[in-house]
Design a protein around this motif. Sequence first.
Motif, PDB file in Angstrom:
ATOM      1  N   VAL A 225      44.560  27.397 -18.049  1.00  0.00           N
ATOM      2  CA  VAL A 225      44.370  26.453 -19.151  1.00  0.00           C
ATOM      3  C   VAL A 225      43.561  25.241 -18.687  1.00  0.00           C
ATOM      4  O   VAL A 225      42.634  24.785 -19.372  1.00  0.00           O
ATOM      5  CB  VAL A 225      45.732  26.018 -19.726  1.00  0.00           C
ATOM      6  CG1 VAL A 225      45.549  24.889 -20.742  1.00  0.00           C
ATOM      7  CG2 VAL A 225      46.438  27.203 -20.381  1.00  0.00           C
ATOM      8  N   LEU A 226      43.895  24.709 -17.515  1.00  0.00           N
ATOM      9  CA  LEU A 226      43.164  23.549 -17.002  1.00  0.00           C
ATOM     10  C   LEU A 226      41.708  23.897 -16.728  1.00  0.00           C
ATOM     11  O   LEU A 226      40.806  23.081 -16.969  1.00  0.00           O
ATOM     12  CB  LEU A 226      43.832  23.034 -15.729  1.00  0.00           C
ATOM     13  CG  LEU A 226      45.240  22.445 -15.921  1.00  0.00           C
ATOM     14  CD1 LEU A 226      45.876  22.139 -14.578  1.00  0.00           C
ATOM     15  CD2 LEU A 226      45.206  21.197 -16.790  1.00  0.00           C
ATOM     16  N   GLY A 227      41.462  25.107 -16.264  1.00  0.00           N
ATOM     17  CA  GLY A 227      40.090  25.545 -16.055  1.00  0.00           C
ATOM     18  C   GLY A 227      39.320  25.594 -17.363  1.00  0.00           C
ATOM     19  O   GLY A 227      38.141  25.219 -17.425  1.00  0.00           O
ATOM     20  N   GLU A 228      39.979  26.037 -18.429  1.00  0.00           N
ATOM     21  CA  GLU A 228      39.335  26.077 -19.743  1.00  0.00           C
ATOM     22  C   GLU A 228      39.000  24.673 -20.241  1.00  0.00           C
ATOM     23  O   GLU A 228      38.088  24.494 -21.063  1.00  0.00           O
ATOM     24  CB  GLU A 228      40.250  26.778 -20.750  1.00  0.00           C
ATOM     25  CG  GLU A 228      40.429  28.261 -20.481  1.00  0.00           C
ATOM     26  CD  GLU A 228      41.580  28.863 -21.278  1.00  0.00           C
ATOM     27  OE1 GLU A 228      42.103  28.161 -22.176  1.00  0.00           O
ATOM     28  OE2 GLU A 228      41.962  30.017 -20.996  1.00  0.00           O
ATOM     29  N   LEU A 229      39.742  23.681 -19.761  1.00  0.00           N
ATOM     30  CA  LEU A 229      39.500  22.295 -20.161  1.00  0.00           C
ATOM     31  C   LEU A 229      38.409  21.636 -19.328  1.00  0.00           C
ATOM     32  O   LEU A 229      38.101  20.456 -19.521  1.00  0.00           O
ATOM     33  CB  LEU A 229      40.792  21.488 -20.036  1.00  0.00           C
ATOM     34  CG  LEU A 229      41.980  21.956 -20.883  1.00  0.00           C
ATOM     35  CD1 LEU A 229      43.183  21.060 -20.672  1.00  0.00           C
ATOM     36  CD2 LEU A 229      41.603  22.021 -22.354  1.00  0.00           C
ATOM     37  N   GLY A 230      37.838  22.377 -18.359  1.00  0.00           N
ATOM     38  CA  GLY A 230      36.732  21.860 -17.570  1.00  0.00           C
ATOM     39  C   GLY A 230      37.109  21.296 -16.217  1.00  0.00           C
ATOM     40  O   GLY A 230      36.252  20.761 -15.508  1.00  0.00           O
ATOM     41  N   LEU A 231      38.386  21.404 -15.827  1.00  0.00           N
ATOM     42  CA  LEU A 231      38.800  20.908 -14.517  1.00  0.00           C
ATOM     43  C   LEU A 231      38.475  21.950 -13.460  1.00  0.00           C
ATOM     44  O   LEU A 231      38.700  23.157 -13.664  1.00  0.00           O
ATOM     45  CB  LEU A 231      40.293  20.586 -14.497  1.00  0.00           C
ATOM     46  CG  LEU A 231      40.718  19.238 -15.118  1.00  0.00           C
ATOM     47  CD1 LEU A 231      40.571  19.252 -16.628  1.00  0.00           C
ATOM     48  CD2 LEU A 231      42.161  18.915 -14.740  1.00  0.00           C
ATOM     49  N   ASP A 232      37.954  21.500 -12.325  1.00  0.00           N
ATOM     50  CA  ASP A 232      37.652  22.437 -11.255  1.00  0.00           C
ATOM     51  C   ASP A 232      38.852  22.588 -10.324  1.00  0.00           C
ATOM     52  O   ASP A 232      39.876  21.920 -10.496  1.00  0.00           O
ATOM     53  CB  ASP A 232      36.405  22.017 -10.478  1.00  0.00           C
ATOM     54  CG  ASP A 232      36.539  20.639  -9.819  1.00  0.00           C
ATOM     55  OD1 ASP A 232      37.671  20.243  -9.454  1.00  0.00           O
ATOM     56  OD2 ASP A 232      35.495  19.967  -9.659  1.00  0.00           O
ATOM     57  N   ALA A 233      38.715  23.457  -9.336  1.00  0.00           N
ATOM     58  CA  ALA A 233      39.840  23.779  -8.450  1.00  0.00           C
ATOM     59  C   ALA A 233      40.335  22.550  -7.703  1.00  0.00           C
ATOM     60  O   ALA A 233      41.553  22.370  -7.508  1.00  0.00           O
ATOM     61  CB  ALA A 233      39.433  24.879  -7.476  1.00  0.00           C
ATOM     62  N   ALA A 234      39.426  21.691  -7.282  1.00  0.00           N
ATOM     63  CA  ALA A 234      39.827  20.495  -6.537  1.00  0.00           C
ATOM     64  C   ALA A 234      40.618  19.541  -7.431  1.00  0.00           C
ATOM     65  O   ALA A 234      41.625  18.951  -7.006  1.00  0.00           O
ATOM     66  CB  ALA A 234      38.594  19.793  -5.974  1.00  0.00           C
ATOM     67  N   GLN A 235      40.171  19.363  -8.672  1.00  0.00           N
ATOM     68  CA  GLN A 235      40.881  18.484  -9.600  1.00  0.00           C
ATOM     69  C   GLN A 235      42.270  19.029  -9.919  1.00  0.00           C
ATOM     70  O   GLN A 235      43.253  18.276 -10.001  1.00  0.00           O
ATOM     71  CB  GLN A 235      40.071  18.324 -10.882  1.00  0.00           C
ATOM     72  CG  GLN A 235      38.786  17.532 -10.713  1.00  0.00           C
ATOM     73  CD  GLN A 235      37.922  17.582 -11.966  1.00  0.00           C
ATOM     74  OE1 GLN A 235      37.627  18.659 -12.497  1.00  0.00           O
ATOM     75  NE2 GLN A 235      37.515  16.402 -12.436  1.00  0.00           N
ATOM     76  N   ILE A 236      42.366  20.325 -10.105  1.00  0.00           N
ATOM     77  CA  ILE A 236      43.665  20.943 -10.371  1.00  0.00           C
ATOM     78  C   ILE A 236      44.588  20.769  -9.172  1.00  0.00           C
ATOM     79  O   ILE A 236      45.774  20.448  -9.329  1.00  0.00           O
ATOM     80  CB  ILE A 236      43.489  22.435 -10.719  1.00  0.00           C
ATOM     81  CG1 ILE A 236      42.714  22.577 -12.036  1.00  0.00           C
ATOM     82  CG2 ILE A 236      44.841  23.125 -10.825  1.00  0.00           C
ATOM     83  CD1 ILE A 236      42.306  24.005 -12.361  1.00  0.00           C
ATOM     84  N   ALA A 237      44.047  20.936  -7.977  1.00  0.00           N
ATOM     85  CA  ALA A 237      44.855  20.756  -6.765  1.00  0.00           C
ATOM     86  C   ALA A 237      45.352  19.321  -6.652  1.00  0.00           C
ATOM     87  O   ALA A 237      46.500  19.076  -6.258  1.00  0.00           O
ATOM     88  CB  ALA A 237      44.032  21.127  -5.528  1.00  0.00           C
TER      89      ALA A 237
END
Length: 395
Positions: free
Chosen positions: A374-386
Amino acid sequence: MIDALEGLRVVDLSHAIAGPTCTNMLVELGADVVKVEPPATGDGFRHYTEHGGEPMLSIPFAAMNAGKRSLALDLKTAAGREVLWRLVERADILVENFRPGALNRLGFGFDALHARCPRLLLVSITGFGQTGPLADRGAYDHIAQAMSGIALLNADAEGPKKIGLPIVDGFTGYLATIGLLAALRRRDRTGIGEHVDVAMLDAALKLVNTSVSVHSYTGRTPGGTGNRGFRLVATADFYPTGAGWIALGANTQQQVETLFAVLGHPDMATDPRFATHDARVAHYDALRDWLTVTLADWRAEELEARLAAARVPAAMLREVGEIAQHPHLAERGTLHPVVLPGWDRPLAVVGAGFATANHPPATVPVLGSHSDAVLGELGLDAAQIADLRREGVVA
């Protein structure tokens, strides 16, 4: 067949039963529902009764939330609320069942939502609605039963009784779905979203609407008498038989006469006490006593079959497990299996309840199992999610 709500995106901030019932129906109709839950605990219903595999995945939770995606997000943090804004801005519908004012305090009241997302539909489900002197009160299913008159209408000799399942919770969720679909239709025409205000008390009153109308006109309220309060007769009630219980549904004159004939006593239809509806209402106790004695010589299963063949509504009383195994449900596809992660076998859940729904959910979400997607669909990349996960904002 195209799913009715295919392409619609729903943010589900609801918990327990009423709100998740609404969003469960949206899943069944094909919408993409993202369930937003606190990272540490999730929806409290995850912990309700038995567990067998994955922690925080109770069977009642699974029945209400199959097919949704779970985003574990801490809305008490600024970063969490910013993620929610991203999610809402891409959504068509937001469903919540906090107390009135709670969403405002988070910064997501209807005015704020409408200013930023004018097409968004907000569905708020509460005990008593967004307005009125009772609005700030909390409620559970049995509280709504008590306040609405249901408990007294269901009274017996021992006193008021609550109905033994969360009927108001469920019905409130269904009314929320109807209200939402109507609002969606209006938005299709106007392009403007709105706030759908749904109250458990209103839903409970809809269940007893005939009693409300009787009182408004006559000043009298049926209560403490069960079906007798609606001038129904002893031929439409539950009875013990020699083996099992039977529900009789002989309401019309033809049905009553046929019932007497099937029971081997056609002459009862000419007895002045039982010959007409008014007479049967007036002599309820005598007719009930006669039926109780007569039905003791029958088996419920046999009588059900005989009355069904004679076109008199009747049903043997069954446990839930008995009806769930009935071949009728299998042929209609009423139940369908969903995967319970960590459990040893699939779970049967009830579908939408009407035959045109065709989007049965396949699995139940583990808490946070869809957060990255879901966060990826919102435009967040792996580093931001981490980073968000390290800060405890998501899980």
